[in-house]
Design a protein around this motif. Structure first.
Motif, PDB file in Angstrom:
ATOM      1  N   ALA A  76       0.830  -1.208   0.000  1.00  0.00           N
ATOM      2  CA  ALA A  76       0.000   0.000   0.000  1.00  0.00           C
ATOM      3  C   ALA A  76       0.864   1.258   0.000  1.00  0.00           C
ATOM      4  N   ASP A  77       1.943   1.249   0.773  1.00  0.00           N
ATOM      5  CA  ASP A  77       2.851   2.408   0.796  1.00  0.00           C
ATOM      6  C   ASP A  77       3.533   2.599  -0.554  1.00  0.00           C
ATOM      7  N   ARG A  78       3.924   1.510  -1.185  1.00  0.00           N
ATOM      8  CA  ARG A  78       4.557   1.602  -2.503  1.00  0.00           C
ATOM      9  C   ARG A  78       3.565   2.150  -3.535  1.00  0.00           C
ATOM     10  N   LEU A  79       2.321   1.734  -3.432  1.00  0.00           N
ATOM     11  CA  LEU A  79       1.301   2.242  -4.350  1.00  0.00           C
ATOM     12  C   LEU A  79       1.116   3.742  -4.150  1.00  0.00           C
ATOM     13  N   LYS A  80       1.110   4.183  -2.901  1.00  0.00           N
ATOM     14  CA  LYS A  80       1.005   5.621  -2.625  1.00  0.00           C
ATOM     15  C   LYS A  80       2.211   6.358  -3.217  1.00  0.00           C
ATOM     16  N   GLN A  81       3.407   5.778  -3.096  1.00  0.00           N
ATOM     17  CA  GLN A  81       4.600   6.384  -3.687  1.00  0.00           C
ATOM     18  C   GLN A  81       4.438   6.519  -5.198  1.00  0.00           C
ATOM     19  N   VAL A  82       3.892   5.500  -5.823  1.00  0.00           N
ATOM     20  CA  VAL A  82       3.687   5.526  -7.271  1.00  0.00           C
ATOM     21  C   VAL A  82       2.707   6.631  -7.645  1.00  0.00           C
ATOM     22  N   PHE A  83       1.589   6.710  -6.948  1.00  0.00           N
ATOM     23  CA  PHE A  83       0.594   7.748  -7.243  1.00  0.00           C
ATOM     24  C   PHE A  83       1.179   9.138  -7.027  1.00  0.00           C
ATOM     25  N   ASP A  84       1.934   9.314  -5.943  1.00  0.00           N
ATOM     26  CA  ASP A  84       2.562  10.614  -5.664  1.00  0.00           C
ATOM     27  C   ASP A  84       3.581  10.977  -6.738  1.00  0.00           C
ATOM     28  N   ARG A  85       4.407  10.019  -7.117  1.00  0.00           N
ATOM     29  CA  ARG A  85       5.436  10.267  -8.142  1.00  0.00           C
ATOM     30  C   ARG A  85       4.785  10.625  -9.477  1.00  0.00           C
ATOM     31  N   ALA A  86       3.750   9.889  -9.826  1.00  0.00           N
ATOM     32  CA  ALA A  86       3.058  10.153 -11.093  1.00  0.00           C
ATOM     33  C   ALA A  86       2.489  11.568 -11.104  1.00  0.00           C
ATOM     34  N   ARG A  87       1.892  11.951  -9.987  1.00  0.00           N
ATOM     35  CA  ARG A  87       1.284  13.282  -9.903  1.00  0.00           C
ATOM     36  C   ARG A  87       2.350  14.383  -9.943  1.00  0.00           C
ATOM     37  N   THR A  88       3.392  14.249  -9.138  1.00  0.00           N
ATOM     38  CA  THR A  88       4.392  15.319  -9.047  1.00  0.00           C
ATOM     39  C   THR A  88       5.257  15.427 -10.298  1.00  0.00           C
ATOM     40  N   GLN A  89       5.476  14.303 -10.995  1.00  0.00           N
ATOM     41  CA  GLN A  89       6.316  14.323 -12.193  1.00  0.00           C
ATOM     42  C   GLN A  89       5.497  14.383 -13.481  1.00  0.00           C
ATOM     43  N   SER A  90       4.172  14.419 -13.339  1.00  0.00           N
ATOM     44  CA  SER A  90       3.273  14.443 -14.508  1.00  0.00           C
ATOM     45  C   SER A  90       3.566  13.293 -15.470  1.00  0.00           C
ATOM     46  N   ILE A  91       3.663  12.097 -14.894  1.00  0.00           N
ATOM     47  CA  ILE A  91       3.878  10.893 -15.693  1.00  0.00           C
ATOM     48  C   ILE A  91       2.766   9.901 -15.366  1.00  0.00           C
ATOM     49  N   SER A  92       2.676   8.852 -16.140  1.00  0.00           N
ATOM     50  CA  SER A  92       1.648   7.839 -15.872  1.00  0.00           C
ATOM     51  C   SER A  92       2.029   7.030 -14.640  1.00  0.00           C
TER      52      SER A  92
END
Length: 110
Positions: A76-92
Protein backbone atom coordinates in the motif's frame (compact mmCIF):
# COMPACT_ATOMS: atom_id res chain seq x y z
CA UNK A 1 -7.30 -11.26 -18.59
CA UNK A 2 -4.17 -9.88 -20.23
CA UNK A 3 -4.40 -7.12 -22.82
CA UNK A 4 -8.03 -6.32 -22.06
CA UNK A 5 -7.51 -2.57 -21.75
CA UNK A 6 -7.21 -1.05 -25.21
CA UNK A 7 -8.68 1.55 -27.59
CA UNK A 8 -11.82 -0.59 -28.01
CA UNK A 9 -12.57 -1.33 -24.34
CA UNK A 10 -11.38 1.78 -22.48
CA UNK A 11 -14.03 4.12 -24.00
CA UNK A 12 -16.73 1.83 -22.57
CA UNK A 13 -15.39 2.02 -19.00
CA UNK A 14 -17.37 4.05 -16.47
CA UNK A 15 -15.10 3.56 -13.45
CA UNK A 16 -12.75 5.86 -11.59
CA UNK A 17 -9.93 3.35 -11.06
CA UNK A 18 -8.57 0.20 -12.63
CA UNK A 19 -6.99 -2.06 -10.03
CA UNK A 20 -7.41 -5.50 -11.48
CA UNK A 21 -6.03 -8.85 -10.49
CA UNK A 22 -4.58 -9.81 -13.88
CA UNK A 23 -1.09 -8.92 -14.99
CA UNK A 24 -0.46 -7.21 -18.33
CA UNK A 25 -3.91 -5.64 -18.46
CA UNK A 26 -2.78 -2.94 -20.89
CA UNK A 27 -2.80 -4.21 -24.46
CA UNK A 28 -0.17 -1.63 -25.41
CA UNK A 29 1.89 0.83 -23.39
CA UNK A 30 -0.16 3.69 -24.87
CA UNK A 31 -3.39 2.34 -23.32
CA UNK A 32 -2.39 4.11 -20.11
CA UNK A 33 -2.83 7.41 -21.97
CA UNK A 34 -6.42 6.52 -22.86
CA UNK A 35 -7.16 5.75 -19.22
CA UNK A 36 -5.63 9.07 -18.19
CA UNK A 37 -7.67 10.98 -20.79
CA UNK A 38 -10.85 9.42 -19.35
CA UNK A 39 -9.77 10.41 -15.82
CA UNK A 40 -9.32 6.78 -14.75
CA UNK A 41 -6.57 6.09 -12.22
CA UNK A 42 -4.55 2.98 -13.05
CA UNK A 43 -3.05 0.93 -10.22
CA UNK A 44 -0.12 -0.89 -11.86
CA UNK A 45 -0.95 -4.57 -11.95
CA UNK A 46 2.41 -6.01 -10.98
CA UNK A 47 2.55 -3.79 -7.92
CA UNK A 48 -0.89 -4.50 -6.50
CA UNK A 49 -0.56 -8.22 -7.28
CA UNK A 50 2.83 -8.59 -5.61
CA UNK A 51 1.22 -9.92 -2.44
CA UNK A 52 0.17 -13.13 -4.15
CA UNK A 53 3.70 -13.95 -5.23
CA UNK A 54 5.12 -12.98 -1.85
CA UNK A 55 2.55 -15.21 -0.13
CA UNK A 56 3.45 -18.18 -2.34
CA UNK A 57 7.16 -17.62 -1.68
CA UNK A 58 6.45 -17.57 2.06
CA UNK A 59 5.14 -21.13 1.80
CA UNK A 60 8.48 -22.44 0.57
CA UNK A 61 10.70 -24.35 2.99
CA UNK A 62 12.89 -22.07 5.11
CA UNK A 63 10.78 -19.01 4.31
CA UNK A 64 10.24 -16.54 7.09
CA UNK A 65 6.55 -15.66 7.41
CA UNK A 66 7.19 -12.41 9.30
CA UNK A 67 9.38 -11.17 6.45
CA UNK A 68 6.69 -12.01 3.91
CA UNK A 69 3.98 -10.34 6.00
CA UNK A 70 6.12 -7.22 6.32
CA UNK A 71 6.69 -7.11 2.55
CA UNK A 72 2.97 -7.51 1.86
CA UNK A 73 2.14 -4.71 4.27
CA UNK A 74 4.45 -2.36 2.31
CA UNK A 75 2.49 -2.74 -0.93
CA UNK A 76 0.00 0.00 0.00
CA UNK A 77 2.85 2.41 0.80
CA UNK A 78 4.56 1.60 -2.50
CA UNK A 79 1.30 2.24 -4.35
CA UNK A 80 1.01 5.62 -2.63
CA UNK A 81 4.60 6.38 -3.69
CA UNK A 82 3.69 5.53 -7.27
CA UNK A 83 0.59 7.75 -7.24
CA UNK A 84 2.56 10.61 -5.66
CA UNK A 85 5.44 10.27 -8.14
CA UNK A 86 3.06 10.15 -11.09
CA UNK A 87 1.28 13.28 -9.90
CA UNK A 88 4.39 15.32 -9.05
CA UNK A 89 6.32 14.32 -12.19
CA UNK A 90 3.27 14.44 -14.51
CA UNK A 91 3.88 10.89 -15.69
CA UNK A 92 1.65 7.84 -15.87
CA UNK A 93 1.30 5.55 -12.89
CA UNK A 94 2.73 2.76 -15.06
CA UNK A 95 5.86 4.82 -15.70
CA UNK A 96 6.10 5.80 -12.04
CA UNK A 97 5.86 2.14 -10.98
CA UNK A 98 8.57 1.19 -13.46
CA UNK A 99 10.82 3.96 -12.14
CA UNK A 100 10.28 2.85 -8.54
CA UNK A 101 10.99 -0.78 -9.45
CA UNK A 102 14.15 0.16 -11.35
CA UNK A 103 15.36 2.29 -8.44
CA UNK A 104 14.74 -0.51 -5.97
CA UNK A 105 16.56 -3.00 -8.19
CA UNK A 106 19.62 -0.81 -8.74
CA UNK A 107 19.85 0.39 -5.13
CA UNK A 108 18.89 -2.92 -3.61
CA UNK A 109 15.37 -3.60 -2.34
CA UNK A 110 14.81 -1.95 1.02
Amino acid sequence: LGGILNERTIPALSCKIVAGSANNQLETPTAINLLHEKGILYAPDYLINAGGLIHVAAELPHAIQDTADSAIEKIADRLKQVFDRARTQSISTAEAADQLAETRLTEGAK
